[in-house]
Every structure is written in structure tokens, then in C-alpha cells.
Design a protein around this motif. Structure first.
Motif, mmCIF file in Angstrom:
data_model
loop_
_atom_site.group_PDB
_atom_site.id
_atom_site.type_symbol
_atom_site.label_atom_id
_atom_site.label_comp_id
_atom_site.label_asym_id
_atom_site.label_seq_id
_atom_site.Cartn_x
_atom_site.Cartn_y
_atom_site.Cartn_z
ATOM 1 N N THR A 46 0.913 -1.378 -0.030
ATOM 2 C CA THR A 46 -0.031 -0.181 -0.061
ATOM 3 C C THR A 46 0.804 1.239 -0.132
ATOM 4 O OG1 THR A 46 -0.116 0.022 2.478
ATOM 5 C CG2 THR A 46 -1.926 -1.176 1.430
ATOM 6 N N SER A 65 -0.590 -7.918 -6.290
ATOM 7 C CA SER A 65 -1.472 -7.335 -7.217
ATOM 8 C C SER A 65 -1.489 -8.413 -8.688
ATOM 9 C CB SER A 65 -0.890 -6.075 -7.821
ATOM 10 O OG SER A 65 0.276 -6.051 -8.152
ATOM 11 N N LEU A 309 -2.763 4.215 -4.343
ATOM 12 C CA LEU A 309 -4.105 4.240 -4.409
ATOM 13 C C LEU A 309 -4.883 3.385 -3.487
ATOM 14 C CD1 LEU A 309 -4.341 4.690 -8.265
ATOM 15 C CD2 LEU A 309 -4.829 6.348 -6.502
ATOM 16 N N ARG A 310 -4.151 2.023 -3.275
ATOM 17 C CA ARG A 310 -4.877 1.020 -2.391
ATOM 18 C C ARG A 310 -4.757 1.476 -1.030
ATOM 19 N NH1 ARG A 310 -2.143 -4.808 -2.723
ATOM 20 N NH2 ARG A 310 -3.801 -5.056 -4.340
ATOM 21 N N HIS A 313 -7.586 4.292 -0.588
ATOM 22 C CA HIS A 313 -8.829 3.463 -0.534
ATOM 23 C C HIS A 313 -9.031 2.592 0.744
ATOM 24 C CE1 HIS A 313 -11.584 0.327 -2.026
ATOM 25 N NE2 HIS A 313 -12.352 1.342 -2.351
ATOM 26 N N GLU A 314 -8.343 1.715 1.190
ATOM 27 C CA GLU A 314 -8.238 1.086 2.296
ATOM 28 C C GLU A 314 -8.530 1.718 3.452
ATOM 29 O OE1 GLU A 314 -5.398 -2.273 2.340
ATOM 30 O OE2 GLU A 314 -6.339 -3.136 0.687
ATOM 31 N N ARG A 317 -13.099 3.164 2.400
ATOM 32 C CA ARG A 317 -13.466 2.521 1.119
ATOM 33 C C ARG A 317 -14.628 3.167 0.571
ATOM 34 N NH1 ARG A 317 -11.553 -2.585 0.327
ATOM 35 N NH2 ARG A 317 -10.095 -3.571 1.975
ATOM 36 N N GLN A 320 -13.392 7.165 -0.175
ATOM 37 C CA GLN A 320 -12.585 7.608 -1.292
ATOM 38 C C GLN A 320 -12.696 6.519 -2.322
ATOM 39 O OE1 GLN A 320 -10.409 9.715 -0.818
ATOM 40 N NE2 GLN A 320 -10.780 10.667 1.203
ATOM 41 N N LEU A 321 -13.640 6.380 -2.986
ATOM 42 C CA LEU A 321 -13.967 5.551 -4.204
ATOM 43 C C LEU A 321 -13.251 6.034 -5.389
ATOM 44 C CD1 LEU A 321 -17.863 5.311 -3.588
ATOM 45 C CD2 LEU A 321 -16.230 3.487 -3.277
ATOM 46 N N ARG A 324 -10.312 3.582 -5.945
ATOM 47 C CA ARG A 324 -10.437 2.589 -6.543
ATOM 48 C C ARG A 324 -10.614 2.771 -7.987
ATOM 49 N NH1 ARG A 324 -12.377 -2.512 -5.419
ATOM 50 N NH2 ARG A 324 -12.634 -3.660 -7.089
ATOM 51 N N ALA A 327 -7.298 3.462 -9.841
ATOM 52 C CA ALA A 327 -6.554 2.267 -10.041
ATOM 53 C C ALA A 327 -7.113 1.380 -11.081
ATOM 54 C CB ALA A 327 -6.667 1.371 -8.932
ATOM 55 N N ASP A 328 -8.469 1.187 -11.146
ATOM 56 C CA ASP A 328 -9.110 0.663 -12.238
ATOM 57 C C ASP A 328 -8.718 0.949 -13.716
ATOM 58 O OD1 ASP A 328 -10.198 -1.396 -10.596
ATOM 59 O OD2 ASP A 328 -12.320 -0.107 -10.380
#
Length: 481
Positions: A46, A65, A309-310, A313-314, A317, A320-321, A324, A327-328
Motif C-alpha cells: 500500500t 497485485s 491508491l490502495r 482506498h483501504e 473504502r 475514497q471511491l 479505486r 486504480a481501475d
């Protein structure tokens, strides 16, 4: 009744004030929890922290990942195998006669002809042969004309009255330099496997000897080749040396490696004499120390960005969409670029790039929405990362706009990882700055030779016999100029 109504209103106002105070307290505690989660969740999955910082027995919470390839473990179909097979001409053959009589009915078998021979072969090593000692006797004559002494020339490499030959030297060097085995253990290993007892002083001095042999020819040649490479990877890692923190810097391609030591400044980065001369693309992480290299195109490592980014987001969750979504977006761009490379395409189509940029812009818009009017530590980290994605879009998406640029900086990270192996095996540090500099030079040689298919022992034996092996081009397939 008026008094009771006034009292009820006062109780209601007090209750509302209490609720407001609790809501403020909940907000403050939520922000503190998010900050703690952000801090405690930082590991190699992370953030940009190295895997060695995760600690023993601790698996990164985010996991790897990597995705499953669908292949079964072991050798893949069509790949070269190393299965032990019988040979037609063994080194020796031991005849095993059949029994003289049948074990069932006691019938004599001496005159019965042999029906078949079943073979079993054992592959093994002979005991180490005694060390060979070759004496070179050079004749000396005195000139009757001038009285000057004339002596026959000794072969190259025969410099001392007593010395070890290139075979012994290369075996000890392979253990110490190639496999990062501590000096004393390397002498024990060579004695047990080869039957040759060498001193720890001899083993300890091999790294310096090798480095001096590489400085004049190998290093300048590889630096010149790297300077002309279209894509170069760069990275740095810290070491403990002489009681201080000293960095190792690497510049590498798929077939070339150069490592040097120094601090983390721009001047130390330039001291490797590679990056200031580049004219192509430099793949790196987000460290600002490389920003002064304005003569190259920069490309940031996608794996580093995904880890950042992970981490965001973690920590939250639901709030902080955007992390995600971003990252996508990077993963989708990576998928499209990989598919294009696999079929030999030189660039992505315009509609593919348009989709990537649309997704990228959408994730940035969501980032601004997710962190609007938030005054928390997590929001501050998120805004910092958002600005990075806003200001460096071209650098971050270089892998998609130029298919010669990879998605990650894994090449440089793999090439500098042996420094951590050496550090662990040598008590966690280097004793001297010169020792670290010599390690960088020798590791550059062994890494480059390995990329060209030359094993460590052969590369070291050649170094101590006829001189360093030097690559002639950027890749083994490129003919010499």
C-alpha cells in the motif's frame, strides 16, 4: 404549563447541543481512525516501502497485485526440460551377473543364455582431485656484451612467487561475489566441495580485485551503451554503510546494468555518468530527485501508483471511491497496452486512448468530490495524490501513449535487489564506503553478464584470466557496429 413548556424547550435545546457536540466528536474520532488506519496499513502493498520493511512472518494486508495466469505449477509444455535420462556411453560400466541358480526351483542357470540386460545409471561426482601445482621456471641469462640480465617472460596473470590460479580464484569469487556468501563460510564451502583450503583474507580481497579489473574497460563501455538506449529504468535503495545511510543507484535495461553509490541528491544521481546523457525515456518512481533530467521523457512506475491508491482506498473504502476508480483506470490502460504489444501493434487506437483519458478525468473529478470541504489527514494525503495525478497525467500514462515503455519499473527493482541480499548476509551493513562502491561495480558486471546468458562462474573466470567480458551492443541480437 408555560413553565413546563419552557423547561421542555430548554431540555430539547440541551439535547440538540449534546447531539451536535457528539457529532463533532464522532467526526474528529473518525478522522483520527482514518489517519491511524492510513498509517498502520502502510506496507509494501500500500506504499513505496520495501518488502523487507514488512517484518518477518507478516504478509502484506493487500496481498499481491498479480493475477492467476491459469498455468499449472512446474515446467510448462514446450519448455526445455532438465529430466535425468540414461546415456548411451556411460563413464563406466559394472557387470552384475544373474544368480547361478533359480531362486524358485533351484535349477542351474550357469549355461542358460542371457535373455536381456536391464540398465540403471547413477550420475555422481568424483572426489575432488588434489590441487595441481604448475611451476613456471624462467631462465635468466647475462649478456656478455653489456652485462644486462635477460629473463624469459612469464605468462599473463603469473605475477607472484606463489598464487592461486584462475580456477580456484573464480570458484571462491563465485561464492563470495556471485552468491553473497559471507567470506568465512565461502572458504569452508570451497574446501568441502573442491578440496582447496584458501584463507579468508584471500576471499575478502576478491571484490576489490574484481572491481579494479572492471573500472577501465567494462564500466565505460556499458555506460556508453546505456546512454544510447531508447528506454532506461532507474531506481535507488538505501544501505547502512560505515555507520551512515548511503544509497545505491541503478540504471538498467533488459540486457545492461550499472550501479553506483552515493547520497540521494541530483548530483549523486548524475555521478553514475548515465542518466545525464540519456535522450530517450526514463522509467522511474515518483522521487523528485530525477526531475532535473529535463532532456529525457519521464515515465512513472504504475505499480508504485497502484500501491499509493490502495493505501488511500483501504483507509476509507466508502469515502475514497476515487482511488479505486483511478486504480481501475490504470489497470484497464495496462490491459489495453499489453494486448496491443502482444499482437505487434505500435500504438493504441485513438478510441482506446479516448476511453482511457475519459476514465482518468472521471476519477479525478470523483477525487475532488470525495475530498471537498474535508479537513482530515486522510483528505490531505488524498489531495496530494490527486494533484500528482492532475499535474503529471502525461508522465503517468506514458506506457499507454508509447508502447515501448513498460507499465512498471520492475526491471530496475530486480537489478538492485541483490544489494539487500548482500546486506542481510553481511551483518546488515557494509563496513566501508569503498566496499560498497566495489560491490556496485562487481554487481553491475555479474548482472549484465547474466542478462546475456553468461553464468557467474564463467564471467568471473574470464575476468581473472583474459579480462572482463564486455557487451558489444544494447541487446544480444543486435550485431556489433
Amino acid at each position: 404549563m408555560r413553565a413546563e413548556l419552557a423547561a421542555a424547550r430548554e431540555r430539547e435545546a440541551a439535547k440538540d447541543a449534546r447531539i451536535d457536540a457528539l457529532l463533532v466528536q464522532v467526526g474528529e474520532l473518525t478522522a483520527q481512525v482514518q489517519a491511524l488506519v492510513l498509517k498502520l496499513s502502510k506496507d509494501s502493498s500500500t506504499s513505496s516501502k520495501p518488502p523487507s520493511s514488512d517484518g518477518p512472518g507478516r504478509r502484506p494486508r493487500g496481498g499481491s497485485s498479480r493475477t492467476k495466469s491459469g498455468r499449472k505449477p512446474g515446467k510448462q509444455p514446450g519448455g526445455p526440460g532438465t529430466t535425468l535420462r540414461q546415456v548411451d556411453q556411460p563413464t563406466g560400466r559394472i557387470h552384475i551377473p544373474a544368480p547361478a541358480a533359480c531362486t524358485g526351483c533351484a535349477t542351474a542357470l550357469v549355461e542358460v543364455p542371457v535373455r536381456e540386460v536391464r540398465r540403471r545409471q547413477v550420475f555422481d561426482l568424483p572426489e575432488p582431485a588434489p590441487i595441481e601445482t604448475v611451476e613456471y621456471a624462467s631462465e635468466v641469462k647475462c649478456c656478455p656484451g653489456c652485462g644486462k640480465k635477460q629473463m624469459g617472460s612469464f605468462p599473463a596473470g603469473v605475477d607472484s612467487a606463489v598464487q592461486y590460479g584462475p580456477g580456484v580464484t573464480a570458484k571462491v569469487a563465485d561464492a563470495v561475489l556471485g552468491h553473497h556468501i559471507p567470506v568465512h563460510r565461502s572458504t569452508l564451502l570451497v574446501m568441502e566441495l573442491c578440496g582447496v583450503q584458501v584463507s579468508t583474507g584471500f576471499a575478502a580481497g576478491l571484490r576489490g580485485r574484481a572491481a579494479r579489473l572492471l573500472e577501465a574497460g567494462f564500466l565505460p563501455a556499458v555506460r556508453a551503451l546505456l546512454a544510447g538506449a531508447p528506454v532506461v529504468h532507474a531506481d535507488e535503495t538505501f544501505t547502512r554503510t560505515a555507520g551512515a545511510t548511503v544509497f545505491l543507484h541503478v540504471a538498467a535495461t533488459e540486457h545492461l546494468t550499472v550501479i553506483h553509490s552515493g547520497n540521494r541528491s541530483a548530483a549523486a544521481i548524475d555521478a553514475g555518468d548515465v542518466l545525464p546523457h540519456l535522450s530517450g525515456t526514463l522509467v522511474r518512481d515518483g522521487y523528485a530527485g530525477y526531475s532535473h533530467l529535463d532532456q529525457v521523457l519521464h515515465a512513472w512506475c504504475g505499480a508504485h501508483l497502484l500501491r499509493d491508491l490502495r493505501g488511500i482506498h483501504e483507509a476509507d473504502r466508502e469515502g475514497q471511491l476515487w482511488a479505486r476508480a483511478m486504480a481501475d483506470t490504470l489497470l484497464e490502460a495496462h490491459r489495453l497496452a499489453s494486448a496491443a504489444r502482444s499482437v505487434g501493434r505500435e500504438a493504441l487506437a485513438e478510441d482506446e486512448l479516448r476511453v482511457i483519458h475519459r476514465l482518468y478525468a472521471g476519477a479525478l473529478a470523483r477525487a475532488r468530490q470525495d475530498n471537498r470541504a474535508k479537513n482530515t489527514e486522510l483528505a490531505a494525503h488524498a489531495n496530494t495524490l490527486t494533484r500528482r495525478f492532475e499535474e503529471h497525467r502525461e508522465v503517468i500514462l506514458r506506457f499507454a501513449t508509447d508502447l515501448t515503455v513498460p507499465f512498471t519499473n520492475n526491471q530496475a527493482e530486480r537489478d538492485i535487489r541483490p544489494a539487500k541480499v548482500q546486506q542481510r548476509s553481511s551483518g546488515g551493513c557494509w563496513r566501508t564506503l569503498q566496499g560498497l562502491a566495489d560491490f556496485a561495480i562487481v554487481q553491475s558486471y555479474l548482472s549484465t553478464a547474466g542478462k546475456w546468458g553468461i553464468n557467474r562462474y564463467d564471467a568471473l573466470k574470464r575476468l581473472f584470466t583474459t579480462g572482463a567480458w564486455i557487451p558489444h551492443a544494447l541487446t544480444p541480437d543486435t550485431p556489433a557496429a
